[in-house]
Design an enzyme around this catalytic site. Sequence first.
Site, PDB file in Angstrom:
ATOM      1  N   GLY A  45      45.649  40.454  34.908  1.00 14.67           N
ATOM      2  CA  GLY A  45      46.997  40.379  35.446  1.00 14.67           C
ATOM      3  C   GLY A  45      46.939  39.974  36.902  1.00 14.67           C
ATOM      4  N   GLN A  50      49.632  38.745  45.378  1.00 16.14           N
ATOM      5  CA  GLN A  50      48.167  38.788  45.468  1.00 16.14           C
ATOM      6  C   GLN A  50      47.571  37.436  45.845  1.00 16.14           C
ATOM      7  OE1 GLN A  50      47.826  41.045  41.533  1.00 16.14           O
ATOM      8  NE2 GLN A  50      46.004  41.688  42.674  1.00 16.14           N
ATOM      9  N   CYS A  95      41.543  46.351  40.261  1.00 18.73           N
ATOM     10  CA  CYS A  95      42.504  45.408  40.826  1.00 18.73           C
ATOM     11  C   CYS A  95      41.762  44.300  41.556  1.00 18.73           C
ATOM     12  CB  CYS A  95      43.425  46.165  41.790  1.00 18.73           C
ATOM     13  SG  CYS A  95      44.677  45.132  42.570  1.00 18.73           S
ATOM     14  N   LEU A  96      42.211  43.056  41.377  1.00 18.89           N
ATOM     15  CA  LEU A  96      41.573  41.938  42.075  1.00 18.89           C
ATOM     16  C   LEU A  96      41.727  42.057  43.589  1.00 18.89           C
ATOM     17  CD1 LEU A  96      42.557  38.972  39.725  1.00 18.89           C
ATOM     18  CD2 LEU A  96      40.351  40.140  39.873  1.00 18.89           C
ATOM     19  N   HIS A 137      51.241  48.184  36.562  1.00 21.20           N
ATOM     20  CA  HIS A 137      50.331  47.878  37.675  1.00 21.20           C
ATOM     21  C   HIS A 137      50.845  46.660  38.450  1.00 21.20           C
ATOM     22  CE1 HIS A 137      46.144  47.505  39.415  1.00 21.20           C
ATOM     23  NE2 HIS A 137      46.622  46.288  39.636  1.00 21.20           N
ATOM     24  N   GLU A 138      51.185  45.599  37.728  1.00 20.84           N
ATOM     25  CA  GLU A 138      51.625  44.363  38.391  1.00 20.84           C
ATOM     26  C   GLU A 138      53.010  44.515  39.024  1.00 20.84           C
ATOM     27  OE1 GLU A 138      49.389  42.263  39.010  1.00 20.84           O
ATOM     28  OE2 GLU A 138      47.947  42.959  37.522  1.00 20.84           O
ATOM     29  N   HIS A 141      52.766  45.981  42.365  1.00 18.16           N
ATOM     30  CA  HIS A 141      52.444  44.984  43.405  1.00 18.16           C
ATOM     31  C   HIS A 141      53.721  44.356  43.965  1.00 18.16           C
ATOM     32  CE1 HIS A 141      48.112  44.679  43.587  1.00 18.16           C
ATOM     33  NE2 HIS A 141      48.016  44.574  42.280  1.00 18.16           N
TER      34      HIS A 141
END
Length: 178
Positions: A45, A50, A95-96, A137-138, A141
Amino acid sequence: MIREIVVYPDKRLKQISKPVEKFDEELHKLLDDMYETMIAKNGIGLAAIQVGVPLRALIINLPNEEGEQKKEDLIEVINPKILETKGNTTYTEGCLSVPEYYDDVERAEWIKVEFFDRFGNKKVVESDGLLAIAFQHEIDHLNGHLFIEKLSFLKRKKFEKEWKKRRKERGSKKGKVK
């Protein structure tokens, strides 16, 4: 085009993303770049913030049973709203934007989300399991939050200590290369 991932503690990650107003070529290019970036970085994701774009856009592409991420399974999510949640579950998240760190996070077990696709078509998805986790999660963000904020006080302190140590180590490695 593969874009650079914004990494914690970059202040842009705290930004609240603005609603998408135009479903145009610019949005399509952003979504395409986000997909290439997410696949290149082995993510499932990615939120637009990000890659430094403060728009309410995110993508999710879960691996299938064979562990492959097929482009036709990609979910492009614009201006999402969580309509309903049920239950609680704990899942180990990464997470990236917080590379190489994983921890258990409590989230809703089931969610109902309303959003638009890249063409402005309204969708409603009900999900549980990893897809529900990824949506939450996304969407966090987009609201300026990272999964590490959901950790207990002690776990958060431990994370901060490990993260600083890791950044120092990376910094000294970079210094030796010159």
